[in-house]
Design a protein around this motif. Sequence first.
Motif, mmCIF file in Angstrom:
data_model
loop_
_atom_site.group_PDB
_atom_site.id
_atom_site.type_symbol
_atom_site.label_atom_id
_atom_site.label_comp_id
_atom_site.label_asym_id
_atom_site.label_seq_id
_atom_site.Cartn_x
_atom_site.Cartn_y
_atom_site.Cartn_z
ATOM 1 N N VAL A 281 -9.021 -31.133 28.886
ATOM 2 C CA VAL A 281 -7.756 -30.888 28.182
ATOM 3 C C VAL A 281 -7.995 -29.991 26.975
ATOM 4 N N PRO B 76 2.785 -38.176 31.340
ATOM 5 C CA PRO B 76 2.087 -38.670 32.538
ATOM 6 C C PRO B 76 0.605 -38.295 32.548
ATOM 7 N N LEU B 77 0.298 -37.092 32.074
ATOM 8 C CA LEU B 77 -1.101 -36.663 32.068
ATOM 9 C C LEU B 77 -1.930 -37.558 31.140
ATOM 10 N N ILE C 119 8.403 -21.772 28.869
ATOM 11 C CA ILE C 119 7.185 -21.968 29.674
ATOM 12 C C ILE C 119 5.948 -21.671 28.816
ATOM 13 N N LEU D 127 -2.442 -44.180 23.659
ATOM 14 C CA LEU D 127 -2.363 -44.939 24.919
ATOM 15 C C LEU D 127 -3.682 -45.640 25.222
ATOM 16 N N ILE E 19 5.908 -33.413 30.140
ATOM 17 C CA ILE E 19 4.769 -33.057 30.994
ATOM 18 C C ILE E 19 3.492 -33.742 30.503
ATOM 19 N N VAL F 243 5.394 -24.501 26.141
ATOM 20 C CA VAL F 243 4.932 -25.746 26.762
ATOM 21 C C VAL F 243 3.475 -25.594 27.183
ATOM 22 N N TYR F 244 3.169 -24.475 27.817
ATOM 23 C CA TYR F 244 1.811 -24.260 28.311
ATOM 24 C C TYR F 244 0.804 -24.195 27.165
ATOM 25 N N TYR G 72 -1.207 -40.501 30.126
ATOM 26 C CA TYR G 72 -1.201 -41.857 30.670
ATOM 27 C C TYR G 72 -2.249 -41.996 31.780
ATOM 28 N N GLY G 73 -2.252 -41.017 32.675
ATOM 29 C CA GLY G 73 -3.239 -41.030 33.744
ATOM 30 C C GLY G 73 -4.657 -40.994 33.199
ATOM 31 N N MET G 74 -4.861 -40.192 32.150
ATOM 32 C CA MET G 74 -6.203 -40.093 31.556
ATOM 33 C C MET G 74 -6.626 -41.412 30.920
ATOM 34 N N ALA G 75 -5.689 -42.044 30.196
ATOM 35 C CA ALA G 75 -6.028 -43.270 29.489
ATOM 36 C C ALA G 75 -6.340 -44.401 30.468
ATOM 37 N N ILE H 26 -2.795 -36.518 36.780
ATOM 38 C CA ILE H 26 -3.927 -35.739 36.273
ATOM 39 C C ILE H 26 -4.056 -34.422 37.041
ATOM 40 N N LEU I 186 0.480 -27.663 25.134
ATOM 41 C CA LEU I 186 0.275 -28.924 25.854
ATOM 42 C C LEU I 186 -0.902 -29.759 25.312
ATOM 43 N N PRO I 187 -2.075 -29.163 25.054
ATOM 44 C CA PRO I 187 -3.174 -29.986 24.549
ATOM 45 C C PRO I 187 -2.840 -30.707 23.236
ATOM 46 N N PHE J 97 -1.464 -27.189 36.210
ATOM 47 C CA PHE J 97 -0.631 -26.404 35.296
ATOM 48 C C PHE J 97 -1.490 -25.729 34.230
ATOM 49 N N ASN K 118 -1.748 -42.158 38.745
ATOM 50 C CA ASN K 118 -2.631 -41.541 37.754
ATOM 51 C C ASN K 118 -3.274 -40.277 38.286
#
Lengths: 296, 274
Positions: A118, A98-99, A168, A186, A95, A171-172, A101-104, B13, A175-176, B19, B9
């Motif tokens: 985050v 992708p987050l 759950i 990244l 999880i 993971v929650y 990656y999107g941020m970078a 995000i 996550l940070p 979540f 992206n």
Amino acid sequence: MRKWLVIAIPYVWMILFFLIPFFIVFKISLSESEISIPPYTPVFDIFEGWESIKAKIGELDFEKYSFIFSDELYTSAYLSSIKIAAVSTFLTLLIAYPLAYGMARAPREWQPTLMMFVILPFWTSFLIRVYAWIGILKNEGLLNALLLNLGVISEPLTIMNTTMAVYIGIVYSYLPFMVLPLYASLEKIDGRLLEAAEDLGSPPWKAFWQVTFPLSIPGIVAGCFLVFIPAVGEFVIPDLLGGSETLMIGKTLWSEFFNNRDWPVASAVAVLLLLVLIIPIVGFQWAQQRAREAGR
Amino acid sequence: MNNRFSWFNVTAIVLGFAFLYIPILILVIYSFNDSKLVTVWGGFSTKWYAGLIENEQLMDAAWTTLRVAFISATMATVLGTMAALVLVRMGRFPGRTLFSGMIFAPLVMPEVITGLSLLLLFVAINFDRGFWTIVLAHATFTMCFAAVVVQARLSDFDHRVEEAAMDLGASPVATFFQVTLPIIAPSVISAWLLAFTLSLDDLVIASFTTGPSATTLPMKIYSQVRLGVTPEINAISTIMIAFVTVGVLIASYMTKMQTARVERDRRAADAAAN
């Protein structure tokens, strides 16, 4: 002179409040359980002098440890803690990647804001964030209400008080810890490397697997350690979200200590937990050291 | 890296943040629910908040928690800044590896182990358990987080300004307070805030190290949560979330201002040099 004082103060503090307590835990794990206050018989007293210590070392026995190894409850708690931590670490990575990656790859001026969002949940209480899931996951909770209304399911799902809920929760909550090191590695990747791969005819997916992914491995390693190690000894999440079938060693230690008031067994459980974790902890230190040296 | 928002992206995000934030949002929304049932919306109400103020035990616990957090965060920041100086500035000395190990290990150490080991220390030295044992325990585990935050800033600024100050005759202590500390100040403030919130949130270590005289807010919340979900807990949680959010927003605004000022100063210096 002053230099030594700056070194000595935090050094002595950590020896006193971090290192010595571990030796005390070990010492108590070798004591006899007693119904008294404190609930154990001291094995030896440093102030009694060396002779008496020497005499008593000979009498030491590892009775609590053989008790733990002979009782299936404890061994399966250790094994299932490791399994639950490993599975949740992997899910967290899936999880978080992708987050991060999107941020970078977001526009530069957005990145500090995204970072802050985050980190923000990490600053809010762990207990509260775990509690928030109880209302969502329980049988008459919001998730079941939503799914029933949408007609996805006809019977409420039982998620609360199962190992699923523990996954759950971990993971929650963690996550940070995974996103931050991933993002850091990244974000450092030189965009020209990807342009070069593209110019040389590599499709984006191939460029990702052959350029981006290998360069992000230090972040993956750091993130996995940061999630796995504390998750093995997690107490709050299995206690509030897991049911009786979810055995985790942090919970076992807590109930030995608070419910059974058996301090020697609780200490022996802690010593063994530390032994289980010593390899990943040393691995984490080593990875940090390498990252620092590479950064210079 | 070619930075732009592609559909991938943005989706990543948005889903990631959904979540992270939806559970917190739901918790906040239901703290204003008139109905006692958690899944039924009975209209807007602030009655649960009003009830909190009358709950004396809860208010006592909140006050204890704030005092513990304030004192332990201050101790942790001083100790953590010293530890960061030792790690970054002192070079090699005997026992350095052990020291850095002791600073980094508590970051990942399961809380049950830290809590149990500190409790057994306090019992062994016959230290009366209560308010001060929680403070000492919190100062110890949060100083490691403070050290990491300050260390990051210490290792990336220009050491030559410190050398210049010493060449001009400033003592190491004067150099630290007049040159180094103003430069690392934002990180010292974030270190304090981090230590403060970690202490505010901690349940496990406080439960182990406390005595009968001191109950903290997380301990109080935990004992109620075990009995089930109630709107009161949602209300107290919302207050804690709001408290921390405002603190973090102020801190990040201050850091932003500081970065902007440093940037402006550097441009001015460059312009003057040309």
